[in-house]
Design a protein around this motif. Structure first.
Motif, PDB file in Angstrom:
ATOM      1  N   THR A  74     -14.257 -75.473  34.801  1.00  0.00           N
ATOM      2  CA  THR A  74     -14.416 -74.014  35.036  1.00  0.00           C
ATOM      3  C   THR A  74     -13.971 -73.273  34.003  1.00  0.00           C
ATOM      4  OG1 THR A  74     -14.327 -74.230  37.396  1.00  0.00           O
ATOM      5  CG2 THR A  74     -14.009 -72.307  36.554  1.00  0.00           C
ATOM      6  N   LEU A  75     -12.785 -73.896  33.223  1.00  0.00           N
ATOM      7  CA  LEU A  75     -12.138 -73.039  32.109  1.00  0.00           C
ATOM      8  C   LEU A  75     -12.799 -73.348  30.976  1.00  0.00           C
ATOM      9  CD1 LEU A  75      -9.943 -71.364  31.161  1.00  0.00           C
ATOM     10  CD2 LEU A  75      -8.705 -73.649  30.741  1.00  0.00           C
ATOM     11  N   THR A  76     -13.506 -74.615  30.603  1.00  0.00           N
ATOM     12  CA  THR A  76     -14.363 -74.749  29.507  1.00  0.00           C
ATOM     13  C   THR A  76     -15.868 -74.166  29.666  1.00  0.00           C
ATOM     14  OG1 THR A  76     -15.316 -76.907  30.430  1.00  0.00           O
ATOM     15  CG2 THR A  76     -13.450 -77.055  28.865  1.00  0.00           C
ATOM     16  N   GLN A  77     -16.229 -73.951  30.855  1.00  0.00           N
ATOM     17  CA  GLN A  77     -17.567 -73.149  30.978  1.00  0.00           C
ATOM     18  C   GLN A  77     -17.431 -71.707  30.630  1.00  0.00           C
ATOM     19  OE1 GLN A  77     -18.205 -74.030  35.217  1.00  0.00           O
ATOM     20  NE2 GLN A  77     -19.464 -76.142  34.590  1.00  0.00           N
ATOM     21  N   MET A  78     -16.132 -71.016  31.102  1.00  0.00           N
ATOM     22  CA  MET A  78     -15.844 -69.729  30.646  1.00  0.00           C
ATOM     23  C   MET A  78     -15.671 -69.775  29.150  1.00  0.00           C
ATOM     24  SD  MET A  78     -12.984 -69.050  33.672  1.00  0.00           S
ATOM     25  CE  MET A  78     -12.914 -67.021  33.444  1.00  0.00           C
ATOM     26  N   GLN A  79     -15.165 -70.466  28.731  1.00  0.00           N
ATOM     27  CA  GLN A  79     -14.995 -70.727  26.901  1.00  0.00           C
ATOM     28  C   GLN A  79     -16.300 -70.621  26.618  1.00  0.00           C
ATOM     29  OE1 GLN A  79     -13.395 -74.320  25.676  1.00  0.00           O
ATOM     30  NE2 GLN A  79     -13.205 -73.761  23.714  1.00  0.00           N
ATOM     31  N   ASP A  80     -17.344 -71.463  27.004  1.00  0.00           N
ATOM     32  CA  ASP A  80     -18.613 -71.537  26.578  1.00  0.00           C
ATOM     33  C   ASP A  80     -19.205 -70.022  26.462  1.00  0.00           C
ATOM     34  OD1 ASP A  80     -18.380 -74.169  25.780  1.00  0.00           O
ATOM     35  OD2 ASP A  80     -19.241 -74.865  27.562  1.00  0.00           O
ATOM     36  N   THR A  81     -19.120 -69.319  27.850  1.00  0.00           N
ATOM     37  CA  THR A  81     -19.761 -68.204  28.047  1.00  0.00           C
ATOM     38  C   THR A  81     -19.197 -66.980  26.902  1.00  0.00           C
ATOM     39  OG1 THR A  81     -19.961 -68.499  30.491  1.00  0.00           O
ATOM     40  CG2 THR A  81     -19.990 -66.245  29.726  1.00  0.00           C
ATOM     41  N   LYS A  82     -17.751 -67.015  26.861  1.00  0.00           N
ATOM     42  CA  LYS A  82     -17.230 -66.240  25.991  1.00  0.00           C
ATOM     43  C   LYS A  82     -17.778 -66.451  24.485  1.00  0.00           C
ATOM     44  CE  LYS A  82     -13.359 -63.901  26.505  1.00  0.00           C
ATOM     45  NZ  LYS A  82     -12.121 -63.471  26.791  1.00  0.00           N
ATOM     46  N   SER A  84     -20.536 -67.709  23.402  1.00  0.00           N
ATOM     47  CA  SER A  84     -21.870 -67.281  23.365  1.00  0.00           C
ATOM     48  C   SER A  84     -21.753 -65.702  23.399  1.00  0.00           C
ATOM     49  CB  SER A  84     -22.765 -67.705  24.669  1.00  0.00           C
ATOM     50  OG  SER A  84     -22.636 -69.272  24.599  1.00  0.00           O
ATOM     51  N   ARG A  85     -21.171 -65.143  23.640  1.00  0.00           N
ATOM     52  CA  ARG A  85     -21.108 -63.755  23.893  1.00  0.00           C
ATOM     53  C   ARG A  85     -20.491 -63.205  22.670  1.00  0.00           C
ATOM     54  NH1 ARG A  85     -18.612 -62.534  28.675  1.00  0.00           N
ATOM     55  NH2 ARG A  85     -16.755 -62.207  27.499  1.00  0.00           N
ATOM     56  N   ASN A  86     -18.993 -63.625  22.193  1.00  0.00           N
ATOM     57  CA  ASN A  86     -18.427 -63.084  21.211  1.00  0.00           C
ATOM     58  C   ASN A  86     -18.202 -63.863  20.082  1.00  0.00           C
ATOM     59  OD1 ASN A  86     -17.865 -61.029  23.166  1.00  0.00           O
ATOM     60  ND2 ASN A  86     -15.974 -61.861  24.004  1.00  0.00           N
ATOM     61  N   GLY A  87     -18.602 -65.059  20.258  1.00  0.00           N
ATOM     62  CA  GLY A  87     -18.460 -65.979  19.118  1.00  0.00           C
ATOM     63  C   GLY A  87     -17.259 -66.647  19.211  1.00  0.00           C
TER      64      GLY A  87
END
Length: 98
Positions: A74-82, A84-87
């Protein structure tokens, strides 16, 4: 009395007497000890800059995820989302704060 969170196998490896050990009482206490441990591991990494210390940090982060009722995935998915959004930090930009 000073107390410190230690890894599961340390008591046997170091022959630590049972009287010197206790388990964290509840999730709140355990999370507080993990937060302290994360700071300790970060300081050790800042001194050594070794991958072994980064692995220790990752172990604490993964355990924190579990203690908070989640998983590292879950944490790594959040990391990927951020990311993608912020670089990420690959461009090495430094912001001057005047």
């Amino acid at each position: 009395m000073r107390e410190k969170l230690i890894r599961d196998r340390i008591p046997q490896m170091a022959s630590i007497p049972h009287q010197r050990l206790r388990r964290a009482g509840d999730d709140g206490e355990f999370i507080r000890f993990l937060e302290t441990k994360l700071g300790e591991e970060l300081e050790e990494f800042k001194t050594s800059r070794s991958l072994e210390e980064l692995a220790d940090i990752l172990e604490v982060v993964e355990t924190l995820c579990q203690a908070l009722g989640s998983e590292i995935l879950t944490l790594t998915q959040m990391q990927d989302t951020k990311r993608s959004r912020n670089g990420g930090f690959h461009e090495r930009y430094i912001l001057r704060l005047d």
